[in-house]
Design a protein around this motif. Sequence first.
Motif, PDB file in Angstrom:
ATOM      1  N   ALA A   2       0.821  -1.215   0.000  1.00  0.00           N
ATOM      2  CA  ALA A   2       0.000   0.000   0.000  1.00  0.00           C
ATOM      3  C   ALA A   2       0.856   1.268   0.000  1.00  0.00           C
ATOM      4  CB  ALA A   2      -0.912  -0.008   1.219  1.00  0.00           C
ATOM      5  N   GLU A   3       2.057   1.180   0.579  1.00  0.00           N
ATOM      6  CA  GLU A   3       2.837   2.389   0.754  1.00  0.00           C
ATOM      7  C   GLU A   3       3.285   3.000  -0.585  1.00  0.00           C
ATOM      8  OE1 GLU A   3       6.458   1.957   2.994  1.00  0.00           O
ATOM      9  OE2 GLU A   3       6.436   4.079   3.515  1.00  0.00           O
ATOM     10  N   CYS A   4       3.548   2.149  -1.556  1.00  0.00           N
ATOM     11  CA  CYS A   4       4.055   2.642  -2.840  1.00  0.00           C
ATOM     12  C   CYS A   4       2.935   3.284  -3.638  1.00  0.00           C
ATOM     13  CB  CYS A   4       4.663   1.499  -3.637  1.00  0.00           C
ATOM     14  SG  CYS A   4       5.180   2.018  -5.272  1.00  0.00           S
ATOM     15  N   ARG A   5       3.180   4.502  -4.091  1.00  0.00           N
ATOM     16  CA  ARG A   5       2.145   5.232  -4.826  1.00  0.00           C
ATOM     17  C   ARG A   5       2.453   5.286  -6.313  1.00  0.00           C
ATOM     18  NH1 ARG A   5       0.824  10.563  -1.599  1.00  0.00           N
ATOM     19  NH2 ARG A   5      -0.985  10.491  -2.979  1.00  0.00           N
ATOM     20  N   SER A   6       3.208   4.283  -6.788  1.00  0.00           N
ATOM     21  CA  SER A   6       3.644   4.326  -8.181  1.00  0.00           C
ATOM     22  C   SER A   6       2.466   4.330  -9.161  1.00  0.00           C
ATOM     23  CB  SER A   6       4.588   3.165  -8.487  1.00  0.00           C
ATOM     24  OG  SER A   6       3.917   1.936  -8.337  1.00  0.00           O
ATOM     25  N   GLY A   7       1.340   3.771  -8.727  1.00  0.00           N
ATOM     26  CA  GLY A   7       0.166   3.800  -9.598  1.00  0.00           C
ATOM     27  C   GLY A   7      -0.229   5.223  -9.939  1.00  0.00           C
ATOM     28  N   ALA A  61       7.565   8.240   0.751  1.00  0.00           N
ATOM     29  CA  ALA A  61       8.707   7.334   0.912  1.00  0.00           C
ATOM     30  C   ALA A  61       9.894   7.735   0.034  1.00  0.00           C
ATOM     31  CB  ALA A  61       8.273   5.912   0.568  1.00  0.00           C
ATOM     32  N   PHE A  62       9.665   8.641  -0.900  1.00  0.00           N
ATOM     33  CA  PHE A  62      10.689   8.995  -1.895  1.00  0.00           C
ATOM     34  C   PHE A  62      11.996   9.438  -1.245  1.00  0.00           C
ATOM     35  CE2 PHE A  62      12.878  12.227  -4.437  1.00  0.00           C
ATOM     36  CZ  PHE A  62      13.070  11.555  -5.631  1.00  0.00           C
ATOM     37  N   GLY A  63      13.058   8.734  -1.585  1.00  0.00           N
ATOM     38  CA  GLY A  63      14.389   9.144  -1.134  1.00  0.00           C
ATOM     39  C   GLY A  63      14.680   8.811   0.321  1.00  0.00           C
ATOM     40  N   LEU A  86      10.797   0.351  -3.131  1.00  0.00           N
ATOM     41  CA  LEU A  86       9.502  -0.183  -2.719  1.00  0.00           C
ATOM     42  C   LEU A  86       8.648  -0.474  -3.941  1.00  0.00           C
ATOM     43  CD1 LEU A  86       8.575   2.095   0.323  1.00  0.00           C
ATOM     44  CD2 LEU A  86       9.294  -0.293   0.367  1.00  0.00           C
ATOM     45  N   GLY A  87       8.890   0.253  -4.993  1.00  0.00           N
ATOM     46  CA  GLY A  87       8.119   0.048  -6.207  1.00  0.00           C
ATOM     47  C   GLY A  87       9.030   0.017  -7.413  1.00  0.00           C
ATOM     48  N   ALA A  88       8.497  -0.527  -8.504  1.00  0.00           N
ATOM     49  CA  ALA A  88       9.322  -0.737  -9.681  1.00  0.00           C
ATOM     50  C   ALA A  88       9.745   0.584 -10.332  1.00  0.00           C
ATOM     51  CB  ALA A  88       8.580  -1.598 -10.687  1.00  0.00           C
TER      52      ALA A  88
HETATM   53  S1  SF4 Z   1       8.595   3.705  -6.141  1.00  0.00           S
HETATM   54 FE1  SF4 Z   1       9.115   4.604  -4.160  1.00  0.00          FE
HETATM   55  S2  SF4 Z   1       9.084   6.840  -4.493  1.00  0.00           S
HETATM   56 FE2  SF4 Z   1       8.028   5.890  -6.221  1.00  0.00          FE
HETATM   57  S3  SF4 Z   1       5.874   5.910  -5.626  1.00  0.00           S
HETATM   58 FE3  SF4 Z   1       6.679   3.897  -4.981  1.00  0.00          FE
HETATM   59  S4  SF4 Z   1       7.336   4.210  -2.843  1.00  0.00           S
HETATM   60 FE4  SF4 Z   1       7.048   6.271  -3.744  1.00  0.00          FE
END
Ligand code: SF4
Lengths: 374, 100
Positions: A311-316, A330-332, A341-343
């Motif tokens: 859930a934490e990753c907002r890459s969508g 979470a960035f950086g 955390l995400g691709a």
């Molecule tokens: S890959 Fe990392 S920085 Fe990018 S949205 Fe997912 S958690 Fe956030």
Amino acid sequence: MKYIDEFQDPELARRLLDEIHATVTRPWALMEVCGGQTHSIIRHGIDQLLPEQIELIHGPGCPVCVTPLEVIDKALEIASRPEVIFCSFGDMLRVPGTGRDLFQVRGEGGDVRVVYSPLDALRVARENPDRQVVFFGIGFETTAPPNAMTVHQARRHGIRNFSMLVSHVRVPPAIEAIMRSPDCRVQGFLAAGHVCTVMGVDEYPALAGRHRVPIVVTGFEPLDILEGVRRTVAQLERGEYGVENAYPRAVRAEGNLAARAMLEDVFEVTDRAWRGIGVIPDSGWRLSAKYREYDAEARFSVGDIRTSEPAECRSGEVLQGLLKPNECEAFGTRCTPRTPLGATMVSSEGACAAYYLYRRLETTPAPREASPVA
Amino acid sequence: MCLAVPGRVLDIQERDGTRLATVDFGGVVKEVCLEYLPDLQVGEYAIVHVGFALQRLDEESARHTLELFSELGMLQEEFGDPWEAAAGGGLPPVGEEARK
Ligand code: SF4
């Protein structure tokens, strides 16, 4: 690299920028579809050289980033089997599955090999007749023809210890899905140049017409991107929504006909889930019935692996252009290229990684600099 | 992965009924399949993606692109050691980039 003198042809870059500045009268949001373009834009600070009214939204065009977690988990499961040699492009090694990645599977004894070309995987299969060789077949329309040719050759030469885990994706249905989204802010597209090198441009006029958005086929180098933006903005300002080819040195209208014919033969269109986005109808390819016996998913019975995304990753949201990477919590901090955390943080074509590399030292959100040509 | 790199054909052979070329990418030499561009000739340039020639390119733009890619370290990214890259987090550290 935010300075125009670092462009290959600063004179031409300045002329293109001047023209864009002179043309723009209102705010416009453009999406660059391809991750290679995103990388180039952030690396060269192109977004910061453009007039303030122009916003570049980073699209979902990074195959590493959109390959669903489920498929990564299937890859990890297959790669862990003792009889398997698992071959992949290098950029899939660090893509996080549930709890681990291919790099770790190799550390735990899995025979994971990186190949430059899918044909290398076929060679590995010939050289190891008593092992099962599986190639991770992902990518957009640019990568699909090489993978299609490889399966075709496996069949032609009767190489039965070879199979492919296929998760190919197609650009036009993704553009369609983006335009249909209720949150869509995109008013014009820079289409992915090398996808069109293969597919040509005939899929785009209907899309452009249906959604009244200009689509300009654009290359990857800084000047190519400026030219793509210039043409898209010119259309928008005139109220037009046509398809243009701003990358003619690499894209012919019909694409590569031999490659298209091979795609028709080896693959068939299917619905496909995109990581962080969900299922997009008709947005993928899978092996056609004629080649189904080369499907690794069936051969290794991993078809029923199901997973859900952290859930934490907002890459969508990042992939749909709703959030800039540096606006993610979470960035950086918890999420970096070393601990993704995400691709989108893994591949250098992913928007999060591009921001991490070139924008991390700036404050959040990234400030817009006064343009040196304004 | 989607990077397609221009290269120059050094020679062409036929193996197992497949047309293959040796292609020079600014110093890195790789074997490339010509099945999608069967009439490509020795000395010509083409856009190559994961070992397949996809489209002819004129010499001038091919050289331009190669120069740019090599300046930006993108050839290293494409042809360098992927295990090393993955061990290092897959990407060069920010400081190194900033110096460029
Ligand atoms: S890959 Fe990392 S920085 Fe990018 S949205 Fe997912 S958690 Fe956030």
